[in-house]
Design an enzyme around this catalytic site. Structure first.
Site, PDB file in Angstrom:
ATOM      1  N   PRO A 160     -36.006  34.118 -31.464  1.00  0.00           N
ATOM      2  CA  PRO A 160     -37.106  34.819 -30.787  1.00  0.00           C
ATOM      3  C   PRO A 160     -36.643  35.489 -29.494  1.00  0.00           C
ATOM      4  CG  PRO A 160     -37.901  32.747 -31.649  1.00  0.00           C
ATOM      5  CD  PRO A 160     -36.415  32.766 -31.901  1.00  0.00           C
ATOM      6  N   CYS A 161     -37.037  36.747 -29.343  1.00  0.00           N
ATOM      7  CA  CYS A 161     -36.540  37.542 -28.214  1.00  0.00           C
ATOM      8  C   CYS A 161     -37.428  37.446 -26.980  1.00  0.00           C
ATOM      9  CB  CYS A 161     -36.401  39.004 -28.626  1.00  0.00           C
ATOM     10  SG  CYS A 161     -37.977  39.782 -29.090  1.00  0.00           S
TER      11      CYS A 161
END
Length: 394
Positions: free
Chosen positions: A147-148
């Site tokens: 997840p960014c």
């Protein structure tokens, strides 16, 4: 302060909305009500004639990723999301071992697209619960885009303090599986000075004794994707000779932001050309498509910034209220009369096959698209990895 989302596909804390003030809620509520009313009128046929017909795209992203013969290499996917990295490696000839994705809605899309794939979703796709040792000796390439949000502007860049930071889990999988190569992707913000110490302590130091690690940034537009989309890649090789053979994939296309040579390369299409829209004398790459699962609320907008809105306006394209399909977009007239985007249009702009089976609700589909690696970029990276691992075959 973050609060956990409860809408479809967002039960996990990895995808959270924001707490809003009452004034903010009132503003969003008024905007939503007005939008819903306009949409109901469009569906009921109470609006004027469509501002635009249904256009056929000129770009088929599959043309950017010619399917290659099986290369005898295997790939395991973590944080698979909408499947961007999976598509790229599959088209490049890698055998699919399995995909792990905690959002069941995303896993369902992967299963629908490839019933032959092994896909773990929901609890079984939660990488925190997997004992990765079972894959040791069975995986050539381990790839994934944790997840960014911990490193993006939309996610407030809280890094390791963000519960959604799963890079340590990716590193745990690498250490347990010991693949020949690992590929970790994230937003370019992770490559800034702000996270320099984080990268060193969380990625480099835990893995540098076993892997020769390269860090670099790729732009999807360099590979024919009609969108400005820069991502940082960490690629690690267990074998020094294979690492020495690895070359960062060279651009296959040129565009208005290209650097250096490459004038003989084919041109990356702009938004209007890619979507088959009439010429207006103005065309350009799409701004980075935002995910429908980030920001103060789940949204059917792909607008990422004020400067992006200015570009969308110049292009004559409406980035808000993305419609489920092209027919719905044609009948749902934007206030300013600009072309309204649909989910199939966003797939093209992201480099996905136009028929990739993203599903309602629209915000969730946009979340999968906007969070994904652009498949043609992944495809070129996969080719570069394959050439390093087995140059005699390619």
């Amino acid at each position: 302060m973050y609060r956990q989302g409860t809408a479809r596909g967002t039960e996990t804390a990895w995808y959270q909305g924001w707490d809003l003030t009452e004034n903010e809620r009132a503003t969003f509520r008024a905007t939503t009500i007005a939008s819903q009313q306009a949409k109901r009128q469009a569906i009921a046929g109470e609006c004027t004639a469509s501002k635009h017909p249904i256009y056929s795209p000129r770009l088929d992203p599959l043309d950017l990723m010619p399917r290659l013969h099986a290369n005898g290499l295997s790939a395991l996917s973590l944080f698979s999301g909408g499947g961007g990295m999976d598509i790229g490696f599959d088209r490049a000839g890698f055998g699919h071992v399995a995909s792990y994705e905690i959002m069941e809605g995303a896993a369902a899309v992967l299963r629908a697209a490839h019933p032959d794939w092994t896909v773990y979703g929901g609890d079984s796709g939660d990488v925190r619960r997997v004992e990765w040792g079972k894959y040791r000796g069975k995986v050539d390439v381990l790839h994934g885009g944790p997840p960014c949000q911990p490193f993006s502007n939309a996610g407030r860049q809280n890094g390791a303090l963000d519960v959604r930071d799963m890079i340590p889990e990716f590193v745990r999988a690498v250490k347990a599986i010991r693949p020949r190569v690992f590929v970790c992707e994230n937003v370019s913000g992770l490559a800034t000075k702000r996270f320099e110490e984080y990268v060193k302590s969380t990625i480099i130091e835990p893995l540098e004794r076993q892997y020769v690690i390269r860090q670099f940034i790729l732009n999807a537009a360099d590979y024919g994707v009609p969108q400005t989309r820069r991502r940082v890649l960490f690629v690690g090789f267990a074998d020094k000779e294979e690492a020495a053979r690895f070359e960062i994939p060279a651009p296959t296309h040129r565009h208005d932001q290209s650097k250096g040579s490459g004038h003989n390369l084919p041109k990356t299409m702009g938004v209007r050309e890619a979507l088959g829209l009439p010429e207006t004398g103005v065309d350009a790459l799409s701004p980075t498509l935002r995910s429908g699962l980030t920001g103060p609320r789940h949204t059917t907008s792909v607008l990422s910034s004020v400067s992006a809105l200015k570009l969308w306006n110049k292009l004559g394209v409406w980035p808000n209220g993305v419609a489920v399909d092209r027919a719905a977009a044609s009948g749902y007239v934007a206030k300013n009369g600009d072309f309204r985007l649909s989910l199939p249009d966003c797939l093209v702009l992201q480099g996905f096959p136009g028929d990739w089976p993203v599903q309602r609700p629209v915000y969730f589909a946009l979340g999968l698209i906007g969070n994904s690696v652009a498949p043609p970029m992944a495809y070129n990276l996969a080719n570069a990895v394959a050439k390093a691992l087995c140059p005699a075959k390619l």
